[in-house]
Motif scaffolding. Structure first.
Motif, mmCIF file in Angstrom:
data_model
loop_
_atom_site.group_PDB
_atom_site.id
_atom_site.type_symbol
_atom_site.label_atom_id
_atom_site.label_comp_id
_atom_site.label_asym_id
_atom_site.label_seq_id
_atom_site.Cartn_x
_atom_site.Cartn_y
_atom_site.Cartn_z
ATOM 1 N N MET A 1 -55.645 5.375 58.393
ATOM 2 C CA MET A 1 -56.284 5.187 57.114
ATOM 3 C C MET A 1 -56.880 3.788 57.088
ATOM 4 O O MET A 1 -56.220 2.822 57.475
ATOM 5 N N THR A 31 -59.767 6.124 47.710
ATOM 6 C CA THR A 31 -58.720 7.007 47.205
ATOM 7 C C THR A 31 -59.346 8.140 46.391
ATOM 8 O O THR A 31 -60.506 8.039 45.977
ATOM 9 N N ASP A 78 -56.929 -0.491 60.154
ATOM 10 C CA ASP A 78 -56.686 0.943 60.259
ATOM 11 C C ASP A 78 -55.195 1.116 60.509
ATOM 12 O O ASP A 78 -54.653 0.562 61.480
ATOM 13 N N ALA A 81 -51.194 6.846 57.978
ATOM 14 C CA ALA A 81 -51.028 7.211 56.562
ATOM 15 C C ALA A 81 -49.630 6.886 56.058
ATOM 16 O O ALA A 81 -49.456 6.545 54.888
ATOM 17 N N VAL A 84 -48.880 3.647 54.072
ATOM 18 C CA VAL A 84 -49.546 3.471 52.778
ATOM 19 C C VAL A 84 -48.888 4.353 51.736
ATOM 20 O O VAL A 84 -48.577 5.510 51.994
ATOM 21 N N GLU A 86 -49.821 5.699 48.026
ATOM 22 C CA GLU A 86 -50.883 5.792 47.026
ATOM 23 C C GLU A 86 -50.287 6.030 45.650
ATOM 24 O O GLU A 86 -49.191 6.550 45.516
#
Length: 154
Positions: A1, A31, A78, A81, A84, A86
């Protein structure tokens, strides 16, 4: 990501062996919330919006780090996922995410930093000068490849 990390130049200080480790922090990305907020933007426009949000957050970091070189810095990385989270930094805007794992130099794609001539405007903006804040907001950050980290202006 792909993430855009707000930082200071002190955050990016190279160790003697050239290593860099960036700590977990609020970052910005394309996002679903950003897509919903800007439905007419293409992918490049969305990425630029996330990048600008990170530049704004970098200015906020400088406000609490007066000893750091007074230039905004955005580090593009980078990451997997899983690094991270969200939806947890909603007060930081629709592009905000939380980087929950440290990242090293190998994750850095590039960095963007203010040109040194903007330093006085950054200081003035931090002191509350609205005209300087507008000049800072309108200024483009300079692109540096990861191989050029040691050459960043300070």
């Amino acid at each position: 990501m792909r993430l855009y990390l707000p930082a200071t130049l002190d955050d990016l200080a190279l160790a003697a062996d050239g290593a860099v480790t960036l700590t977990p922090r609020v970052a910005h990305a394309v996002t679903p919330e950003l897509r919903a907020a800007l439905p007419d933007e293409d992918e490049e426009g969305l990425e630029f919006s996330a990048h600008l949000a990170a530049a704004d957050d970098s200015l906020a970091l400088l406000a609490v780090a007066p000893a750091a070189p007074q230039l905004r810095l955005v580090v593009t990385v980078d990451v997997p996922a899983g690094a991270v989270r969200e939806g947890t930094a909603t007060d930081a805007g629709p592009s905000a995410v939380e980087l929950v794992e440290p990242v090293g130099r190998d994750a850095i794609v590039c960095v963007h930093v203010d040109e040194p001539a903007l330093r006085d405007d950054v200081r003035a903006a931090l002191a509350g000068d609205e005209a300087a804040a507008e000049r800072v907001a309108e200024a483009d950050l300079l692109w540096y490849d990861v191989a050029e980290l040691a050459e960043l202006p300070r």
